[in-house]
Design an enzyme around this catalytic site. Structure first.
Site, PDB file in Angstrom:
ATOM      1  N   TRP A  71       0.412  -1.811   0.094  1.00  0.00           N
ATOM      2  CA  TRP A  71       0.145  -0.148  -0.301  1.00  0.00           C
ATOM      3  C   TRP A  71       0.679   0.887   0.076  1.00  0.00           C
ATOM      4  O   TRP A  71       2.023   1.364   1.148  1.00  0.00           O
ATOM      5  CB  TRP A  71      -0.693   0.184   1.505  1.00  0.00           C
ATOM      6  CG  TRP A  71      -1.522   1.044   1.634  1.00  0.00           C
ATOM      7  CD1 TRP A  71      -2.580   1.103   0.563  1.00  0.00           C
ATOM      8  CD2 TRP A  71      -2.284   1.727   2.355  1.00  0.00           C
ATOM      9  NE1 TRP A  71      -3.455   2.752   1.431  1.00  0.00           N
ATOM     10  CE2 TRP A  71      -2.795   2.121   2.271  1.00  0.00           C
ATOM     11  CE3 TRP A  71      -1.660   1.513   4.176  1.00  0.00           C
ATOM     12  CZ2 TRP A  71      -3.789   3.907   3.105  1.00  0.00           C
ATOM     13  CZ3 TRP A  71      -1.825   2.328   4.794  1.00  0.00           C
ATOM     14  CH2 TRP A  71      -3.165   3.664   4.946  1.00  0.00           C
ATOM     15  N   LYS A 121     -14.326  -0.319   6.189  1.00  0.00           N
ATOM     16  CA  LYS A 121     -14.156  -1.317   5.132  1.00  0.00           C
ATOM     17  C   LYS A 121     -15.285  -2.120   5.627  1.00  0.00           C
ATOM     18  O   LYS A 121     -16.043  -1.911   5.004  1.00  0.00           O
ATOM     19  CB  LYS A 121     -13.244  -1.709   3.861  1.00  0.00           C
ATOM     20  CG  LYS A 121     -12.076  -0.330   4.156  1.00  0.00           C
ATOM     21  CD  LYS A 121     -11.090  -0.715   3.465  1.00  0.00           C
ATOM     22  CE  LYS A 121     -10.240   0.411   2.913  1.00  0.00           C
ATOM     23  NZ  LYS A 121      -9.223   0.973   4.507  1.00  0.00           N
ATOM     24  N   ASP A 164      -1.028  -5.885   9.471  1.00  0.00           N
ATOM     25  CA  ASP A 164      -1.829  -4.852   8.675  1.00  0.00           C
ATOM     26  C   ASP A 164      -3.415  -5.640   8.236  1.00  0.00           C
ATOM     27  O   ASP A 164      -3.025  -6.233   7.134  1.00  0.00           O
ATOM     28  CB  ASP A 164      -0.958  -4.420   7.249  1.00  0.00           C
ATOM     29  CG  ASP A 164      -2.492  -2.780   7.473  1.00  0.00           C
ATOM     30  OD1 ASP A 164      -3.853  -2.499   7.425  1.00  0.00           O
ATOM     31  OD2 ASP A 164      -1.523  -1.724   6.402  1.00  0.00           O
TER      32      ASP A 164
END
Length: 381
Positions: A107, A205, A169
């Site tokens: 990311w 999310k 993560d």
């Protein structure tokens, strides 16, 4: 691995404001009065615990040994990014190794989060011991390529043998397989061996709470005493950063997690979200095949999670934006959740045109290498 990597962490001093309550609680005087707390109190001077909250608490069952042994310290943070930043600043202050090794690719915000927190990006962790290694818990961003269960076990064995500290993560739990437990498998594998690790978790999310910025950082320690000291230092990191996190979104998450029926309902809805993403993958793949688009596009249906790393290059992405008004990151990563049955044909037309007009294969060599990695590759880099 018998000694804690956080053994040198000392108990932090109390915050001058929050410490007022601690001092008040220690005072044995019958006439003591606490006027430092900015929270509601009853006529008796006690916190008001709502009946509905008590019911929710009774439904919560902590069944993992690490939780039962009080070896896990968890702090609420500002979504996944905030959780990563708090963890990074804690490690920069208290972990003896200041290098962190991150996946390639990863990311785009990862390098900024860690370097600004005071950590340096490492290069070849196979020759390093006791360093920090960032791992995507599931639904790797941007590639959508995750290790298998066997590969995760090999990664675990290698990292533990070198004394490497895992920092997970977890931004897309539930979006990889559609199953919350399966997508947490990599983290639970490391927790189960009794070693230490960090996990940054986002609910933004998978609960549709992106604007609420709900997240948590959990640090699994060797002992309850270590966890207590680690938590005290985390508070010192958080206090000047955002002091206290917002409560609204976190209360929603806590309510769902504590209520069995609501948790099940969430799991079902999350599975439906994951299934729709899988359907979009299949539809896009079928559309490209139907158009005879040059290249092998099977990676679209082999990948998992919210994103597809198409392999389209910068020029092809720019062409699609200019000619078809399709926007994506320059590395060709697309969010499958942004597609629908109505828009798939338009995207397929754009990809076909970009690949055909620019006369270049859509799948880059670097991505093909990622896609074709063997178990040996994953555990020897």
């Amino acid at each position: 691995m018998s000694d804690s990597v956080f053994a040198s962490v000392v108990q932090a001093p109390e915050d001058p404001i929050l410490g007022v309550t601690v001092a008040y609680n220690k005072d044995q005087s019958p006439v003591k009065l606490n006027l430092g707390v900015g929270a509601y109190r009853t006529e008796e001077g006690k916190p008001l615990v709502l009946n509905v909250v008590r019911k929710a608490e009774q439904m919560l069952v902590n069944d993992h040994p690490a939780i039962q042994e009080n070896r896990v310290t968890t702090v609420q943070c500002l979504s996944g990014t905030g959780s990563l930043r708090v963890g990074a600043e804690f490690l920069a202050r208290h972990y003896h190794e200041k290098s962190i090794y991150i996946p390639q690719p990863t990311w785009g915000n990862h390098p900024k989060v860690f370097t600004l927190a005071g950590l340096a990006l490492g290069r070849s962790w196979e020759r390093t011991i006791r360093a920090i290694v960032l791992l995507h818990a599931c639904a790797h961003n941007p590639t959508g390529v995750d290790p298998t269960s066997d590969q995760w076990e090999q990664i675990r064995q290698l990292m533990r043998s070198k004394g490497l500290l895992p920092f997970f993560d977890s931004a897309y739990q539930g979006f990889a397989s559609g199953n919350l437990d399966a997508d947490a498998g990599s983290i639970r594998l490391f927790v189960a061996d009794g070693g230490e690790c960090l996990a940054a978790q986002s609910y933004a999310k998978n609960m549709g709470l992106y604007g609420e910025r709900v997240g948590a950082l959990s640090i699994v320690c060797k002992t309850a005493d270590t966890a207590t000291r680690v938590e005290s230092q985390l508070k010192l990191v958080i206090r000047p950063m955002y002091s206290n996190p917002p409560i609204h979104g976190a209360s929603i998450v806590a309510t769902i997690l504590k209520d069995g029926d609501m948790y099940t309902e969430w799991s079902v809805e999350l599975k439906a979200m994951a299934d729709r993403i899988i359907s979009m993958r299949q539809q896009l793949y079928d559309a490209l095949c139907a158009r005879g688009t040059p290249g092998d596009w099977s990676h679209i249906i082999k990948q998992i999670g919210m994103f597809t790393f198409t392999g389209l290059n910068t020029n092809q992405v720019a062409f699609m934006t200019k000619e078809y008004h399709i926007y994506m990151t320059s590395d060709g990563r697309i969010s499958m959740a942004g597609l629908s049955s109505r828009t798939v044909p338009h995207l397929a037309d754009a990809i076909h045109a970009a690949v055909t007009v620019l006369h270049r294969s859509a799948i880059s060599g670097s991505y093909r290498a990622i896609l074709n990695r063997s178990s040996h590759d994953l555990t020897s880099e």
